[in-house]
Design a protein around this motif. Structure first.
Motif: not given
Lengths: 506, 506
Positions: A398-427
């Motif tokens: 999942f983290e890899q998909r988020v990182a590869a999609d320019e609309r999204f960003e991974v907010v902090v690197p995943r260490r275990f099984s929790l992925v913290c992400f968001r829609l990236a700033p666009r404006f």
């Protein structure tokens, strides 16, 4: 299983009654787990008071057959539940259930013995000391936390209980040294801004003034982990540093505090160090995650919750301490009505005969050990490692998909099984990570996903950013479910972004 | 149910796995309850460390079939258990189990939802508020403890938890009034010498100095109940009376504190009054026992444990408070990662949408409400009254036999289902109730009965007298078992008295 006639003697432990009532529940649960994937993960109708209105104001006068009761569960209760065991539950942290966990709990609650002192059920107390040693070995905890190393463990219900008990132990040790109970107002406890709220609650409960609860800021530079440097800067003059809570796998972001350097720093100040590995501790069953516990030998106590990510139905928290006497000094009681058990039977002072009431808040206690023991036997260490790795792999995907999609960003690197992400700033305001528009878009995205009923995630806020958390770890969550949530997110993101894309098409 | 092949994916919540593992446990439990009456009630072999030695030092690498695990339970664990569910268990207080209790717990642990905030499973939170209201009505508690009366209840794990929570609430209210955390050293809590040890432990946990824990002596004149007069004499100058624990049905003797007059006295000093009805509260489902709770409207909080004598498997403690805000002020936390549930969904501040994490020590919690609800539905109020009355009648029968036998005496009048008795003084020293010979004889008698394996009782010491306690209340205990224990006692008494009868035949 018919309604009992009024004049029939009750036989609440008759084997036929047990078989009948339990069989009805087993059939209900089999049906529930066949269907759980079809329910909206989060209770769809959230109008407060709805369930209350469905139920009568008073208990029934006469007993009813189990089938009637289960019909009401289906009709009135199930639609109002959030399904924590849905494979699509990605909120908070997982709270695992399993067939072995249910079986173990049935054994515990079926035997219904109360090992509050060793003599009140010796095998139950001894099984507990064995199973916490097994767990310590599985996670490669330092030898000082094993009974053979002079320490030992106990099974409690929650991290908060573990924190209350160890805080009380640290407090009483310090007050004994300082002389005078007024010194309690000078005791200071430390945590990071990522530490679980349970720690603040625990500190308040044991009488630490809330003004002496020091929250140390973390930052992206340390991956939101607490550093020794930050602790050094926070420790003030004139007060008594009492206790530092270090976390491996924080609730918000899965951050990891720097255990070794924190342990070294805390020792300089004579502080008790508690290592809270409630969620991520389970991962330490895999050698590739054991480095996160490096320095654990500098801690005074360690806790982790098998009920989170270790296939153990609620509740079960392992607490290990290096010096059991600190704990029992704060928590012992010795009333007359217990003197006929324990001391007379060679129990007192014997490390093989533990009175676990003196290792926890309550006097009474459940036979949790047999539940955890059944789980470890049934799945084995290899099964547990597979369980952990399956989720870590899905989170990584999942983290890899988020990182590869320019609309999204991974907010902090995943260490275990929790992925913290968001829609990236666009404006065009990339410098303002916490800008309102981006936060609103993410809030809307999370709301849309959750409203679909096809997934349930929760959020966190860090440095002003609204962050979406995907916590993988449900007992029946597979890669396929994570793939489906990614599809769902992409679809909802497209909808949400339509509202936020400016007319000039930025 | 075979051992899982290494490469098979784990399906811990597969309905077939649940059915298989659970079925094996159900068969085991049916066998257990068929045979439990044949086992020695108390673990026969009390050598510490015996069970530990039987078990391997580390968890298995590979999973095992449930049958293997249950074989080990039969061989290694069962012989080391004290059988709390034996019909011949008369020790401590009963800890009830029942087929409905097991079924309810299976439902709770099978659904494994976590109603820590209302929105995390609305139906679970609302069912809890309904079921504690049901219980309050069953016991005719004053309206102020019902949600509709401005109060409310919560299900916790133990009396100690209830005491810690209410002590923290009283402490924080008092500190707010007094200004300055140092005032904690001036707060004083009161209990009688019959109050459960859990109260002292709770007071220590919340930071009350142990020197401010005041134990007020009771005497035979008041049936070992605490009186207002004794409290009045104990309240000192210069300190702040904080909290008084009144008990209905003390652990040692089943004594009853004088609730109404204690409530009136405590109000004069601004003290919080907690009413601990852990054991005897269950009896209040019968109108003939409700007078013991007279004055309960003067209490600030009330607790009772359905897991004792109310057919509820461990664990379950009902705590009611008159002013929920006092409780939640001391126990609330509001971290960011919970803000997406609750406030946004109309939950905050809505009495129909309770965040129960703020009513207890821990943040996480089990779905205990469904267990208690299943029990109340399955047996009904009529069934519960029959359950209580059956034991009270058996205890009454026993008390009459003791009173009619000149070798024995009833030490305090029975009020519920606990009989406190002993071999009467025989050696011409009737003025010395606590004489050594009589105490030794009683100690020997109790040891002989317990060593037989055919009954398990515990003792208490009051005014220097060694007292034997027969606590009737096991879920499968019938009059017949009480009759058999009386036969057993008479036989053992004859043996014991041979040693104590002086050569001149006094």
């Amino acid at each position: 299983m018919d309604s009992m006639p009024l004049d029939a003697p009750m036989k609440p432990l008759d084997p036929h009654a047990i078989a009948g009532d339990s069989q009805a529940i087993l059939e209900f649960l089999a049906e529930y787990y066949r269907d759980v994937d079809k329910y909206p993960v989060r209770a769809a109708d959230l109008e407060p008071g709805r369930v209350r209105k469905l139920l009568p104001e008073a208990a029934p006068e006469h007993g009813e057959p189990m089938e009637h009761i289960l019909e009401d569960v289906r009709r009135d209760i199930l639609p109002g539940l959030t399904h924590w065991q849905s494979p699509r539950f990605f909120a908070f942290f997982p709270m695992n259930a399993s067939s072995a966990g249910l079986a173990g709990e049935m054994l515990s609650v079926g035997l219904n013995v109360v090992p509050f002192v060793w003599a009140a059920s010796p095998a139950a107390a001894e099984l507990e000391s064995v199973v916490v040693d097994w767990m310590a070995r599985l996670f490669s905890l330092p030898r000082r936390f094993l009974f053979s190393g002079g320490g030992g463990g106990v099974l409690q219900g929650s991290t908060c209980e573990a924190v209350v008990c160890t805080l009380a132990a640290a407090r009483d040790r310090a007050l004994g040294r300082l002389g005078g109970h007024e010194a309690i107002a000078r005791l200071v406890v430390y945590a990071s801004d990522q530490t679980h709220a349970t720690f603040q609650k625990g500190a308040q409960l044991v009488g630490i003034p809330s003004s002496n609860f020091r929250v140390i800021r973390t930052s992206a530079a340390s991956g939101y982990g607490l550093t020794a440097e930050a602790v050094r800067a926070a420790v003030g003059l004139g007060l008594v540093p009492l206790y530092l809570c270090a976390t491996v796998g924080t609730t918000g972001l899965g951050a990891v505090d720097h255990v070794r350097e924190l342990g070294e720093e805390a020792r300089r100040h004579g502080m008790w160090v508690h290592l809270d590995a409630a969620y991520a501790g389970s991962a330490a069953i895999c050698p590739e995650f054991q480095d996160y516990l490096d320095g654990a030998e500098l801690a005074d106590s360690v806790s982790m919750n098998p009920h989170k990510w270790f296939l153990t139905n609620m509740d079960c928290c392992c607490l290990w301490v290096a010096r059991p006497r600190d704990l029992t000094s704060a928590l012992s009681t010795d009333p007359e009505y217990l003197k006929n058990v324990g001391a007379d039977d060679g129990g007192a002072g014997n490390p093989a005969a533990i009175d676990y009431k003196d290792w926890q808040i309550s006097m009474s206690r459940r036979f949790r050990a047999i539940k955890l023991w059944v789980i470890l036997r049934r799945y084995g260490a290899a099964g547990m490692r597979a369980h952990i790795r399956r989720h870590v792999a899905a989170a990584k995907w999942f983290e890899q998909r988020v990182a590869a999609d320019e609309r999204f960003e991974v907010v902090v690197p995943r260490r275990f099984s929790l992925v913290c992400f968001r829609l990236a700033p666009r404006f065009g305001r990339d410098d303002d990570d916490g800008d309102d528009a981006t936060n609103h878009a993410n809030r809307d995205l999370l709301a849309a996903v959750n409203a679909s009923g096809r997934a349930f995630m929760t959020h966190f806020v860090v440095d002003g950013k609204f962050v979406i958390r995907l916590a993988v770890g449900g007992a029946s969550t597979e890669l396929q479910h994570v793939m489906e949530v990614w599809d769902l997110l992409q679809g909802k993101a497209a909808e949400v972004l339509q509202h936020y894309v400016k007319p000039n098409g930025l």
